[in-house]
Scaffold this motif. Structure first.
Motif, PDB file in Angstrom:
ATOM      1  N   ASN A  50      12.706   2.014  -4.546  1.00 57.84           N
ATOM      2  CA  ASN A  50      11.366   2.139  -3.965  1.00 57.84           C
ATOM      3  C   ASN A  50      10.454   2.978  -4.849  1.00 57.84           C
ATOM      4  OD1 ASN A  50      11.992   0.611  -1.738  1.00 57.84           O
ATOM      5  ND2 ASN A  50      12.434   2.354  -0.412  1.00 57.84           N
ATOM      6  N   GLY A  51      11.012   4.037  -5.408  1.00 53.39           N
ATOM      7  CA  GLY A  51      10.223   4.921  -6.242  1.00 53.39           C
ATOM      8  C   GLY A  51       9.739   4.282  -7.524  1.00 53.39           C
ATOM      9  N   LEU A  52      10.422   3.222  -7.971  1.00 48.70           N
ATOM     10  CA  LEU A  52      10.032   2.552  -9.213  1.00 48.70           C
ATOM     11  C   LEU A  52       9.038   1.420  -9.002  1.00 48.70           C
ATOM     12  CD1 LEU A  52      13.528   2.359 -10.952  1.00 48.70           C
ATOM     13  CD2 LEU A  52      11.647   3.894 -11.533  1.00 48.70           C
ATOM     14  N   LEU A  53       8.821   1.034  -7.745  1.00 49.75           N
ATOM     15  CA  LEU A  53       7.917  -0.084  -7.471  1.00 49.75           C
ATOM     16  C   LEU A  53       6.474   0.298  -7.763  1.00 49.75           C
ATOM     17  CD1 LEU A  53       9.451  -1.409  -4.129  1.00 49.75           C
ATOM     18  CD2 LEU A  53       9.570  -2.490  -6.379  1.00 49.75           C
ATOM     19  N   VAL A  54       5.750  -0.616  -8.392  1.00 55.95           N
ATOM     20  CA  VAL A  54       4.339  -0.403  -8.726  1.00 55.95           C
ATOM     21  C   VAL A  54       3.501  -1.375  -7.906  1.00 55.95           C
ATOM     22  CG1 VAL A  54       2.604  -0.516 -10.557  1.00 55.95           C
ATOM     23  CG2 VAL A  54       4.915   0.329 -11.062  1.00 55.95           C
ATOM     24  N   PRO A  55       2.521  -0.874  -7.143  1.00 59.40           N
ATOM     25  CA  PRO A  55       1.677  -1.778  -6.352  1.00 59.40           C
ATOM     26  C   PRO A  55       0.950  -2.788  -7.237  1.00 59.40           C
ATOM     27  CG  PRO A  55       1.331   0.503  -5.697  1.00 59.40           C
ATOM     28  CD  PRO A  55       2.159   0.535  -6.954  1.00 59.40           C
ATOM     29  N   GLU A  56       0.807  -3.990  -6.749  1.00 63.83           N
ATOM     30  CA  GLU A  56       0.083  -5.017  -7.492  1.00 63.83           C
ATOM     31  C   GLU A  56      -1.362  -4.582  -7.690  1.00 63.83           C
ATOM     32  OE1 GLU A  56      -1.126  -9.764  -7.135  1.00 63.83           O
ATOM     33  OE2 GLU A  56      -0.034  -8.765  -5.521  1.00 63.83           O
ATOM     34  N   GLY A  57      -1.827  -4.612  -8.927  1.00 62.75           N
ATOM     35  CA  GLY A  57      -3.199  -4.236  -9.220  1.00 62.75           C
ATOM     36  C   GLY A  57      -3.354  -2.817  -9.735  1.00 62.75           C
ATOM     37  N   LEU A  58      -2.234  -2.083  -9.814  1.00 64.77           N
ATOM     38  CA  LEU A  58      -2.273  -0.703 -10.303  1.00 64.77           C
ATOM     39  C   LEU A  58      -1.408  -0.612 -11.562  1.00 64.77           C
ATOM     40  CD1 LEU A  58      -3.660   1.861  -9.088  1.00 64.77           C
ATOM     41  CD2 LEU A  58      -1.427   2.528  -8.234  1.00 64.77           C
ATOM     42  N   GLU A  59      -1.909   0.100 -12.563  1.00 68.16           N
ATOM     43  CA  GLU A  59      -1.166   0.216 -13.812  1.00 68.16           C
ATOM     44  C   GLU A  59       0.071   1.107 -13.625  1.00 68.16           C
ATOM     45  OE1 GLU A  59      -1.716  -1.371 -16.577  1.00 68.16           O
ATOM     46  OE2 GLU A  59      -3.586  -2.320 -15.922  1.00 68.16           O
ATOM     47  N   ARG A  60       1.141   0.766 -14.319  1.00 71.33           N
ATOM     48  CA  ARG A  60       2.355   1.571 -14.242  1.00 71.33           C
ATOM     49  C   ARG A  60       2.090   2.999 -14.700  1.00 71.33           C
ATOM     50  NH1 ARG A  60       7.532   0.561 -13.491  1.00 71.33           N
ATOM     51  NH2 ARG A  60       7.133  -1.684 -13.481  1.00 71.33           N
ATOM     52  N   ARG A  75       0.666   2.630  -2.396  1.00 70.06           N
ATOM     53  CA  ARG A  75       1.739   1.635  -2.195  1.00 70.06           C
ATOM     54  C   ARG A  75       1.648   1.014  -0.801  1.00 70.06           C
ATOM     55  NH1 ARG A  75       4.404  -2.531  -3.765  1.00 70.06           N
ATOM     56  NH2 ARG A  75       6.302  -2.855  -2.557  1.00 70.06           N
ATOM     57  N   MET A  76       1.463   1.858   0.212  1.00 69.35           N
ATOM     58  CA  MET A  76       1.407   1.338   1.572  1.00 69.35           C
ATOM     59  C   MET A  76       0.110   0.562   1.813  1.00 69.35           C
ATOM     60  SD  MET A  76       4.339   2.241   2.146  1.00 69.35           S
ATOM     61  CE  MET A  76       4.402   1.220   3.622  1.00 69.35           C
ATOM     62  N   LEU A  77      -0.963   0.949   1.153  1.00 68.79           N
ATOM     63  CA  LEU A  77      -2.207   0.189   1.258  1.00 68.79           C
ATOM     64  C   LEU A  77      -2.000  -1.223   0.730  1.00 68.79           C
ATOM     65  CD1 LEU A  77      -5.207   0.423   2.063  1.00 68.79           C
ATOM     66  CD2 LEU A  77      -5.696   1.063  -0.305  1.00 68.79           C
ATOM     67  N   ASP A  78      -1.275  -1.329  -0.371  1.00 70.74           N
ATOM     68  CA  ASP A  78      -0.954  -2.635  -0.926  1.00 70.74           C
ATOM     69  C   ASP A  78      -0.102  -3.444   0.054  1.00 70.74           C
ATOM     70  OD1 ASP A  78      -0.811  -4.648  -2.953  1.00 70.74           O
ATOM     71  OD2 ASP A  78       1.185  -3.941  -3.479  1.00 70.74           O
ATOM     72  N   MET A  79       0.888  -2.802   0.674  1.00 70.51           N
ATOM     73  CA  MET A  79       1.742  -3.494   1.629  1.00 70.51           C
ATOM     74  C   MET A  79       0.960  -3.938   2.863  1.00 70.51           C
ATOM     75  SD  MET A  79       5.461  -1.601   1.485  1.00 70.51           S
ATOM     76  CE  MET A  79       6.145  -2.851   2.589  1.00 70.51           C
ATOM     77  N   GLU A  80      -0.016  -3.139   3.279  1.00 73.95           N
ATOM     78  CA  GLU A  80      -0.804  -3.500   4.456  1.00 73.95           C
ATOM     79  C   GLU A  80      -1.613  -4.774   4.230  1.00 73.95           C
ATOM     80  OE1 GLU A  80      -1.418   0.822   6.685  1.00 73.95           O
ATOM     81  OE2 GLU A  80      -3.124  -0.130   5.695  1.00 73.95           O
ATOM     82  N   THR A  81      -1.952  -5.078   2.985  1.00 70.49           N
ATOM     83  CA  THR A  81      -2.695  -6.309   2.718  1.00 70.49           C
ATOM     84  C   THR A  81      -1.848  -7.549   2.972  1.00 70.49           C
ATOM     85  OG1 THR A  81      -2.109  -6.375   0.354  1.00 70.49           O
ATOM     86  CG2 THR A  81      -4.090  -5.142   0.959  1.00 70.49           C
TER      87      THR A  81
END
Length: 208
Positions: A50-60, A75-81
């Protein structure tokens, strides 16, 4: 699933576990309420994944540079979409990102209807430097968006944002990335438009 896969890779590398044959261990009936070493390995590997996951649209690079509660919120904002609203998801990521007080950024903690606070739902006391979120660039961005929505002079909004972030020039790429992410993912058209209006002059200034 990533946690289970990582744990399986670890476990299959051993023939014994705590002095017990791995095959025998796997076939042993599970006692109710029992927490085994396998459970502990799965939890640890899930946190790591989980800690390594990068939200879509955000640079690593942005994710690597920001602190836990900022990564948690984005991260959770991305998941809420995607329609995610299970409280377990929020709790798991809060643990993975080592967030001390995830409730401070939550509008709802209902088991099947959890959600983050929208930018407009944060009170001034939520964004002071005495809070976990308040001392971060993301909090400064939230304040700038709120000021923009309150029709404050855009030049004053940008000046306040620069003043709120130490080493503004060095952190500008990070702030632009987070602002663009908010412009794409935030709940509410007004918030997204305000974020884009803030991102634009930062991009232009960086190019000069």
């Amino acid at each position: 699933m990533a946690g289970y896969a990582a744990a399986l890779k670890v476990l299959t590398g051993y023939t014994s576990l705590g002095g017990e044959d791995v095959t025998a261990f796997a076939l042993r009936p599970r006692r109710k309420g029992e927490t085994t070493v396998v459970d502990e390995i799965v939890e640890q590997e899930a946190e790591t994944a989980n800690g390594l996951l990068v939200p879509e649209g955000l640079e690593r690079e942005t994710c690597q540079a920001i602190g836990g509660i900022q990564r948690f919120y984005l991260r959770m904002l991305d998941m809420e979409t995607t329609g995610a609203s299970k409280l377990d998801n929020y709790q798991n990521f809060a643990k993975a990102f080592r967030v001390d007080d995830d409730a401070a950024v939550m509008a709802s903690t209902k088991p099947n209807a959890a959600r983050l606070k929208a930018v407009t739902e944060f009170k001034p006391r939520d964004l002071t430097d005495r809070t976990e979120l308040g001392a971060t660039p993301l909090a400064a961005l939230f304040i700038a968006i709120q000021e923009f929505l309150a029709d404050k002079d855009p030049e004053i909004v940008m000046a306040n944002l620069r003043d709120a972030i130490p080493d503004d020039l060095h952190r500008r790429p990070l702030l632009i990335d987070m602002t663009a992410f908010m412009a794409a993912k935030a709940r509410g058209l007004g918030i997204r438009r305000a974020a884009e209006a803030i991102a634009k002059p930062m991009r232009n200034q960086r190019l000069q």
